[in-house]
Design a protein around this motif. Structure first.
Motif, PDB file in Angstrom:
ATOM      1  N   ASP A  31     -43.922   6.535  -8.843  1.00 15.67           N
ATOM      2  CA  ASP A  31     -44.377   6.267  -7.468  1.00 15.67           C
ATOM      3  C   ASP A  31     -45.747   6.892  -7.218  1.00 15.67           C
ATOM      4  O   ASP A  31     -46.628   6.285  -6.600  1.00 15.67           O
ATOM      5  CB  ASP A  31     -43.378   6.837  -6.458  1.00 15.67           C
ATOM      6  CG  ASP A  31     -42.079   6.047  -6.386  1.00 15.67           C
ATOM      7  OD1 ASP A  31     -42.066   4.884  -6.836  1.00 15.67           O
ATOM      8  OD2 ASP A  31     -41.081   6.599  -5.879  1.00 15.67           O
ATOM      9  N   GLY A  32     -45.911   8.128  -7.697  1.00 15.13           N
ATOM     10  CA  GLY A  32     -47.175   8.831  -7.486  1.00 15.13           C
ATOM     11  C   GLY A  32     -48.333   8.171  -8.207  1.00 15.13           C
ATOM     12  O   GLY A  32     -49.434   8.037  -7.650  1.00 15.13           O
ATOM     13  N   ASP A  56     -32.926   1.774 -14.797  1.00 13.19           N
ATOM     14  CA  ASP A  56     -33.145   1.032 -13.554  1.00 13.19           C
ATOM     15  C   ASP A  56     -34.620   0.631 -13.519  1.00 13.19           C
ATOM     16  O   ASP A  56     -35.494   1.446 -13.196  1.00 13.19           O
ATOM     17  CB  ASP A  56     -32.790   1.906 -12.351  1.00 13.19           C
ATOM     18  CG  ASP A  56     -32.792   1.128 -11.039  1.00 13.19           C
ATOM     19  OD1 ASP A  56     -33.367   0.016 -11.012  1.00 13.19           O
ATOM     20  OD2 ASP A  56     -32.227   1.620 -10.053  1.00 13.19           O
ATOM     21  N   LEU A  57     -34.888  -0.608 -13.841  1.00  9.42           N
ATOM     22  CA  LEU A  57     -36.265  -1.070 -14.018  1.00  9.42           C
ATOM     23  C   LEU A  57     -37.062  -1.086 -12.721  1.00  9.42           C
ATOM     24  O   LEU A  57     -38.300  -1.133 -12.755  1.00  9.42           O
ATOM     25  CB  LEU A  57     -36.272  -2.464 -14.653  1.00  9.42           C
ATOM     26  CG  LEU A  57     -35.553  -2.588 -16.008  1.00  9.42           C
ATOM     27  CD1 LEU A  57     -35.718  -4.001 -16.556  1.00  9.42           C
ATOM     28  CD2 LEU A  57     -36.071  -1.564 -17.009  1.00  9.42           C
ATOM     29  N   LYS A  58     -36.376  -1.022 -11.576  1.00 12.15           N
ATOM     30  CA  LYS A  58     -37.095  -0.999 -10.296  1.00 12.15           C
ATOM     31  C   LYS A  58     -38.048   0.186 -10.213  1.00 12.15           C
ATOM     32  O   LYS A  58     -39.074   0.124  -9.534  1.00 12.15           O
ATOM     33  CB  LYS A  58     -36.102  -0.936  -9.132  1.00 12.15           C
ATOM     34  CG  LYS A  58     -35.294  -2.194  -8.906  1.00 12.15           C
ATOM     35  CD  LYS A  58     -34.445  -2.077  -7.652  1.00 12.15           C
ATOM     36  CE  LYS A  58     -33.455  -0.922  -7.759  1.00 12.15           C
ATOM     37  NZ  LYS A  58     -32.557  -0.838  -6.580  1.00 12.15           N
ATOM     38  N   ALA A  59     -37.692   1.266 -10.894  1.00  7.99           N
ATOM     39  CA  ALA A  59     -38.523   2.471 -10.834  1.00  7.99           C
ATOM     40  C   ALA A  59     -39.924   2.226 -11.354  1.00  7.99           C
ATOM     41  O   ALA A  59     -40.879   2.880 -10.917  1.00  7.99           O
ATOM     42  CB  ALA A  59     -37.859   3.597 -11.625  1.00  7.99           C
ATOM     43  N   PHE A  60     -40.062   1.289 -12.289  1.00 11.15           N
ATOM     44  CA  PHE A  60     -41.338   1.117 -12.979  1.00 11.15           C
ATOM     45  C   PHE A  60     -41.977  -0.248 -12.727  1.00 11.15           C
ATOM     46  O   PHE A  60     -42.816  -0.701 -13.504  1.00 11.15           O
ATOM     47  CB  PHE A  60     -41.136   1.355 -14.481  1.00 11.15           C
ATOM     48  CG  PHE A  60     -40.421   2.648 -14.777  1.00 11.15           C
ATOM     49  CD1 PHE A  60     -40.925   3.849 -14.310  1.00 11.15           C
ATOM     50  CD2 PHE A  60     -39.229   2.653 -15.479  1.00 11.15           C
ATOM     51  CE1 PHE A  60     -40.266   5.043 -14.553  1.00 11.15           C
ATOM     52  CE2 PHE A  60     -38.560   3.842 -15.734  1.00 11.15           C
ATOM     53  CZ  PHE A  60     -39.075   5.040 -15.272  1.00 11.15           C
ATOM     54  N   GLU A  61     -41.567  -0.881 -11.639  1.00 14.19           N
ATOM     55  CA  GLU A  61     -42.176  -2.157 -11.272  1.00 14.19           C
ATOM     56  C   GLU A  61     -43.685  -1.997 -11.140  1.00 14.19           C
ATOM     57  O   GLU A  61     -44.167  -0.983 -10.633  1.00 14.19           O
ATOM     58  CB  GLU A  61     -41.590  -2.659  -9.951  1.00 14.19           C
ATOM     59  CG  GLU A  61     -40.166  -3.184 -10.072  1.00 14.19           C
ATOM     60  CD  GLU A  61     -39.594  -3.608  -8.724  1.00 14.19           C
ATOM     61  OE1 GLU A  61     -40.192  -3.239  -7.686  1.00 14.19           O
ATOM     62  OE2 GLU A  61     -38.556  -4.288  -8.711  1.00 14.19           O
ATOM     63  N   ASN A 170     -41.468  19.165  -8.412  1.00 18.58           N
ATOM     64  CA  ASN A 170     -40.775  17.934  -8.038  1.00 18.58           C
ATOM     65  C   ASN A 170     -41.394  17.339  -6.775  1.00 18.58           C
ATOM     66  O   ASN A 170     -42.123  18.017  -6.047  1.00 18.58           O
ATOM     67  CB  ASN A 170     -39.297  18.219  -7.772  1.00 18.58           C
ATOM     68  CG  ASN A 170     -38.535  18.566  -9.034  1.00 18.58           C
ATOM     69  OD1 ASN A 170     -38.825  19.558  -9.700  1.00 18.58           O
ATOM     70  ND2 ASN A 170     -37.558  17.765  -9.363  1.00 18.58           N
ATOM     71  N   ALA A 171     -41.052  16.087  -6.515  1.00 22.40           N
ATOM     72  CA  ALA A 171     -41.533  15.413  -5.311  1.00 22.40           C
ATOM     73  C   ALA A 171     -40.361  14.811  -4.549  1.00 22.40           C
ATOM     74  O   ALA A 171     -39.295  14.546  -5.114  1.00 22.40           O
ATOM     75  CB  ALA A 171     -42.542  14.323  -5.673  1.00 22.40           C
ATOM     76  N   LEU A 172     -40.573  14.601  -3.266  1.00 24.73           N
ATOM     77  CA  LEU A 172     -39.571  13.999  -2.387  1.00 24.73           C
ATOM     78  C   LEU A 172     -39.916  12.534  -2.167  1.00 24.73           C
ATOM     79  O   LEU A 172     -41.032  12.215  -1.757  1.00 24.73           O
ATOM     80  CB  LEU A 172     -39.542  14.733  -1.042  1.00 24.73           C
ATOM     81  CG  LEU A 172     -39.266  16.238  -1.108  1.00 24.73           C
ATOM     82  CD1 LEU A 172     -39.468  16.872   0.265  1.00 24.73           C
ATOM     83  CD2 LEU A 172     -37.854  16.511  -1.613  1.00 24.73           C
ATOM     84  N   SER A 357     -44.970  16.147  -1.751  1.00 27.74           N
ATOM     85  CA  SER A 357     -45.199  14.714  -1.564  1.00 27.74           C
ATOM     86  C   SER A 357     -45.356  14.006  -2.905  1.00 27.74           C
ATOM     87  O   SER A 357     -45.805  14.593  -3.901  1.00 27.74           O
ATOM     88  CB  SER A 357     -46.447  14.479  -0.712  1.00 27.74           C
ATOM     89  OG  SER A 357     -47.613  14.819  -1.438  1.00 27.74           O
ATOM     90  N   VAL A 358     -44.989  12.738  -2.915  1.00 31.59           N
ATOM     91  CA  VAL A 358     -45.187  11.898  -4.097  1.00 31.59           C
ATOM     92  C   VAL A 358     -46.671  11.822  -4.450  1.00 31.59           C
ATOM     93  O   VAL A 358     -47.046  11.819  -5.628  1.00 31.59           O
ATOM     94  CB  VAL A 358     -44.599  10.495  -3.837  1.00 31.59           C
ATOM     95  CG1 VAL A 358     -45.105   9.492  -4.860  1.00 31.59           C
ATOM     96  CG2 VAL A 358     -43.074  10.546  -3.862  1.00 31.59           C
TER      97      VAL A 358
END
Length: 375
Positions: A31-32, A56-61, A170-172, A357-358
Motif C-alpha cells: 500500500d505504501g 491473497d492477490l488483492k494485496a498486490f494489485e 509497522n503501519a496501520l 501511517s502507510v
C-alpha cells in the motif's frame, strides 16, 4: 516498461485471506509503495512480488507478481527463489520476514521483526535461526526491523553495531479508521453472542509468548471473585481455539477471524486485552489506540515503545506475569456499574495514526530501495 529498469523482488507469499502480523506488514508495504508511486508519478525501479496458490492477490494489485510453487518457509524456497531471482535478473531481493536464503544472485535485504523463536520456538525454529537466518541477516546489504527493542536484541545476537540496523515500524491500514456500519457490527457481535461495549477482546494467537492461557486463568479467577457481589463479569472473546478449559464460563473462543470480523470486534469491545510476554512490536494495542478502543496491555518494553504517544492514564498497564494485577484490571473494567475504562484522547489517536501511517512505511522503504539500487 523500460526493460532496463531495475527490479526489486519482494516476498509476499505469506499474505493470505486470514493475515497474521507478517502478512499485515507486507500488505501495508505494498500500500505504501503504491502511494509513493502515485505521489512521484512513477517509481524509478519496479517492485515485483512473489506469490503462491494461497496468497491473497488483492494485496498486490497494480504490481507485477511472480508465482512460486513453494509454500512460505518451506525448504524448497531455498532453491526455487534464487532461480527466480536469476531468471528475472533481479537487482535486489527483499525478504520482509525471517524467511531466509542460503544464497542469492543479487543483493538481499531482510526485515527481522523479532527473535521470538529463539526463546519460545521449538528445536526446528531455533535451528533455523542459528543456521540459516543468522547467516542471511549478516550477509544482507540492509538489515531492518520494526522497533528499537528488536534492534537492540538483533544487534546483540548478531554481534553487529546497532547502527547497522534500521528501524522501519509497522503501519496501520486506512480501512481501520472507518467504523463498520451499525448493521454489520450488530450482525458480527450477535453471531458470537456479544454486546457492544460489554466484552473483553483479545486479538492474538495461541503461541506461548502471547500469554493467552495465563489471561484465561486470570479471567476465571476474576469471574469467581467475591468482589463481583453476584454480578457477572463481561465475557472474554479470544481469537483462538483450544486455549481455555472446555466449558469455561464467560470465555468465547472465536477462532481465526476475517479482517472485517476482527475490525467489528475491535470497535465493539469494551476493552482490548493484550497480555503478551514478548513482542517485536505488538500491533493490536496500537490499532486499538488509533480508533479509541480502551486498552489493557502487558507492561513490556515493546508495548511502551509502540504506544509512546499515549499519556500514562490512557491505558491500563499490567505486568505480564502479575496474576493479581490482571484480576484487578479485569474487575476494574468489566464489573457492571464500574466507571468506563480509560480511553485514548482524540489528539493522541491522531498522533498514533500519523506515526504509523502507510505513507510513512512506503516512503521509508522507498528511500532504502533507492539506496540499495544506487538510484
Amino acid at each position: 516498461m523500460n526493460s532496463e529498469i531495475k527490479k526489486i523482488v519482494i516476498d509476499g507469499r505469506m499474505v493470505t485471506r486470514v493475515p497474521h502480523g507478517f502478512a499485515r506488514y507486507v500488505w501495508r508495504l505494498a500500500d505504501g509503495l503504491r502511494l509513493v508511486r502515485a505521489e512521484s508519478r512513477g517509481l524509478p525501479y519496479e517492485p515485483v512480488f512473489l506469490v503462491n496458490a494461497t496468497t491473497d492477490l488483492k494485496a498486490f494489485e497494480t504490481f507485477r507478481m511472480l508465482e512460486v510453487s513453494s509454500d512460505f518457509l518451506n525448504f524448497k524456497e531455498l532453491v526455487e527463489i534464487p532461480k527466480i531471482l536469476n531468471a528475472e535478473r533481479a537487482a535486489a531481493y527483499h525478504s520482509p520476514t525471517f524467511s531466509s536464503l542460503l544464497w542469492a544472485p543479487c543483493p538481499s535485504l531482510v526485515t527481522v521483526h523479532d527473535l521470538n523463536h529463539r526463546t519460545y520456538g521449538g528445536f526446528k525454529e531455533r535451528l533455523y535461526y542459528s543456521r540459516i537466518l543468522k547467516r542471511f541477516a549478516r550477509n544482507a546489504v540492509e538489515l531492518l526491523t520494526v522497533s528499537e527493542f528488536s534492534k537492540q536484541e538483533i544487534a546483540a545476537w548478531l554481534s553487529v553495531p546497532e547502527s547497522e540496523i534500521e528501524v522501519v515500524p509497522n503501519a496501520l491500514g486506512p480501512e481501520l479508521f472507518a467504523k463498520p456500519a451499525a448493521e454489520r457490527l450488530a450482525s458480527v457481535l450477535s453471531r458470537f453472542g456479544l454486546h457492544e461495549g460489554k466484552y473483553f477482546f483479545c486479538l492474538s494467537n495461541p503461541k506461548p509468548h502471547k500469554n493467552v492461557r495465563f489471561l484465561t486463568e486470570a479471567y476465571q479467577k476474576a469471574r469467581s471473585s467475591p468482589a463481583l457481589d453476584g454480578a457477572e463479569l463481561w465475557p472474554l472473546a479470544l481469537s483462538v481455539h483450544g486455549i481455555a478449559q472446555p466449558g469455561s464460563p464467560g470465555i468465547v473462543e472465536l477462532g481465526s477471524l476475517m479482517d472485517d470480523e476482527a475490525l467489528c470486534l475491535m470497535y465493539g469491545a469494551g476493552a482490548l486485552v493484550f497480555p503478551s510476554l514478548y513482542e517485536g512490536f505488538g500491533l493490536p494495542p496500537v490499532e486499538a489506540a488509533s480508533i479509541g478502543t480502551p486498552i489493557m496491555v502487558s507492561d513490556i518494553v515493546p508495548h511502551r515503545e509502540g504506544l509512546c504517544d499515549l499519556h500514562a492514564d490512557e491505558a491500563i498497564w499490567v505486568g505480564p506475569n502479575d496474576l493479581s494485577g490482571w484480576i484487578e484490571a479485569l474487575l476494574r473494567v468489566g464489573k457492571p456499574g464500574q466507571p468506563l475504562a480509560p480511553r485514548v484522547d482524540p489528539e493522541t489517536m491522531k498522533r498514533v495514526r500519523m506515526r504509523y501511517s502507510v505513507a510513512n512505511l512506503g516512503r521509508h522503504m522507498d528511500r532504502i530501495y533507492r539506496r540499495v539500487l544506487g538510484i
